[in-house]
Design a protein around this motif. Structure first.
Motif, PDB file in Angstrom:
ATOM      1  N   SER A   1       0.803  -1.222   0.000  1.00  0.00           N
ATOM      2  CA  SER A   1       0.000   0.000   0.000  1.00  0.00           C
ATOM      3  C   SER A   1       0.836   1.272   0.000  1.00  0.00           C
ATOM      4  CB  SER A   1      -0.941   0.005   1.205  1.00  0.00           C
ATOM      5  OG  SER A   1      -1.872  -1.042   1.099  1.00  0.00           O
TER       6      SER A   1
ATOM      7  N   GLY B   1       3.352   0.446  -3.404  1.00  0.00           N
ATOM      8  CA  GLY B   1       2.758  -0.150  -4.590  1.00  0.00           C
ATOM      9  C   GLY B   1       3.404  -1.469  -4.988  1.00  0.00           C
TER      10      GLY B   1
ATOM     11  N   ASN C   1      -1.954  -1.681  -3.595  1.00  0.00           N
ATOM     12  CA  ASN C   1      -3.078  -1.739  -2.669  1.00  0.00           C
ATOM     13  C   ASN C   1      -4.157  -2.642  -3.249  1.00  0.00           C
ATOM     14  OD1 ASN C   1      -5.901  -0.590  -1.926  1.00  0.00           O
ATOM     15  ND2 ASN C   1      -4.555   0.072  -0.284  1.00  0.00           N
TER      16      ASN C   1
ATOM     17  N   THR D   1      -6.903  -0.639  -5.314  1.00  0.00           N
ATOM     18  CA  THR D   1      -6.566   0.107  -6.527  1.00  0.00           C
ATOM     19  C   THR D   1      -5.467  -0.519  -7.359  1.00  0.00           C
ATOM     20  OG1 THR D   1      -4.906   1.462  -5.407  1.00  0.00           O
ATOM     21  CG2 THR D   1      -7.191   2.269  -5.373  1.00  0.00           C
TER      22      THR D   1
ATOM     23  N   LYS E   1      -2.415   0.161  -6.839  1.00  0.00           N
ATOM     24  CA  LYS E   1      -1.352   1.171  -6.832  1.00  0.00           C
ATOM     25  C   LYS E   1      -1.004   1.523  -5.392  1.00  0.00           C
ATOM     26  CE  LYS E   1      -3.391   3.297 -10.892  1.00  0.00           C
ATOM     27  NZ  LYS E   1      -4.092   4.469 -11.399  1.00  0.00           N
ATOM     28  N   ALA E   2       0.024   2.358  -5.255  1.00  0.00           N
ATOM     29  CA  ALA E   2       0.353   2.884  -3.936  1.00  0.00           C
ATOM     30  C   ALA E   2      -0.707   3.904  -3.540  1.00  0.00           C
ATOM     31  CB  ALA E   2       1.730   3.548  -3.960  1.00  0.00           C
ATOM     32  N   ILE E   3      -0.984   3.991  -2.255  1.00  0.00           N
ATOM     33  CA  ILE E   3      -1.927   4.985  -1.749  1.00  0.00           C
ATOM     34  C   ILE E   3      -1.216   6.336  -1.713  1.00  0.00           C
ATOM     35  CG2 ILE E   3      -3.308   5.688   0.253  1.00  0.00           C
ATOM     36  CD1 ILE E   3      -3.589   2.721   0.947  1.00  0.00           C
ATOM     37  N   PRO E   4      -1.839   7.398  -2.193  1.00  0.00           N
ATOM     38  CA  PRO E   4      -1.188   8.711  -2.155  1.00  0.00           C
ATOM     39  C   PRO E   4      -0.792   9.101  -0.727  1.00  0.00           C
ATOM     40  CG  PRO E   4      -3.155   8.799  -3.528  1.00  0.00           C
ATOM     41  CD  PRO E   4      -3.144   7.454  -2.858  1.00  0.00           C
ATOM     42  N   VAL E   5       0.398   9.683  -0.610  1.00  0.00           N
ATOM     43  CA  VAL E   5       0.966  10.037   0.700  1.00  0.00           C
ATOM     44  C   VAL E   5       0.014  10.956   1.475  1.00  0.00           C
ATOM     45  CG1 VAL E   5       2.880  11.207   1.862  1.00  0.00           C
ATOM     46  CG2 VAL E   5       3.321   9.773  -0.132  1.00  0.00           C
TER      47      VAL E   5
ATOM     48  N   THR F   1      -2.975  10.371   2.657  1.00  0.00           N
ATOM     49  CA  THR F   1      -4.414  10.123   2.524  1.00  0.00           C
ATOM     50  C   THR F   1      -4.952   9.474   3.794  1.00  0.00           C
ATOM     51  OG1 THR F   1      -4.138   9.776   0.150  1.00  0.00           O
ATOM     52  CG2 THR F   1      -6.179   8.978   1.132  1.00  0.00           C
TER      53      THR F   1
ATOM     54  N   TRP G   1      -3.471   5.731   3.892  1.00  0.00           N
ATOM     55  CA  TRP G   1      -2.015   5.808   3.891  1.00  0.00           C
ATOM     56  C   TRP G   1      -1.465   5.644   5.301  1.00  0.00           C
ATOM     57  CZ3 TRP G   1       1.883   8.930   5.892  1.00  0.00           C
ATOM     58  CH2 TRP G   1       3.142   8.726   5.345  1.00  0.00           C
TER      59      TRP G   1
END
Length: 151
Positions: free
Chosen positions: A29, A32, A37, A40, A42-46, A48, A52
């Motif tokens: 997460s 990525g 995750n 999604t 993808k990585a979770i936006p920093v 969030t 996150w």
């Protein structure tokens, strides 16, 4: 065979496996990795909230529990974060974990609570550090001469 001596190593193996699995969730997460995750890919936006931060707790607490360092507080924080995940994210979709998708949250919550209560086991950095502190010679204490205070 004396099975009572297997308690410490068995608890250590349990802690290591749970810590590794939790760390892998955090890595997927936060960075990525391993397919990202689960929601999604993808990585979770920093920064969030709460995703996150939950992933950061998974990464840091999972690594600490895996290593057996600050095991009890890390496991307690991890358990609490999974309880939060279960009751805030999953439980509104249904009471039972099989209905609301919260099996992992419930399992991790109770697993980390068990580790927090029972400790890290015999194969842990916490245990090694405790042994070193116990074996270390006591620090010299300066002896004070009685001072004469005029009356």
């Amino acid at each position: 065979m004396n099975v009572s001596r297997l308690g410490g190593p068995t608890l250590s193996l349990y802690r290591i496996v749970i810590g590794l699995l939790f760390t892998l969730h955090g890595l997927s997460s936060v960075f990525g990795l391993f397919g990202g995750n689960p929601m999604t890919g993808k990585a979770i936006p920093v920064g969030t909230w709460p995703g996150w931060w939950a992933a950061l707790i998974q990464l840091v607490c999972g690594a600490l529990v895996l290593a057996g360092l600050f095991t009890r507080p890390a496991a307690l924080l991890a358990s609490g974060s999974m309880a939060y995940a279960y009751f805030v994210v999953h439980q509104p979709d249904g009471l039972l974990p099989l209905r609301n998708g919260g099996e992992l949250s419930a399992l991790f919550c109770w697993s980390f609570l068990l580790i927090a209560v029972l400790g890290p086991g015999s194969w842990a950095l916490d245990t090694l550090l405790a042994r070193r502190r116990a074996d270390a010679p006591p620090a010299p204490v300066a002896e004070h001469e009685p001072s004469s205070v005029p009356a």
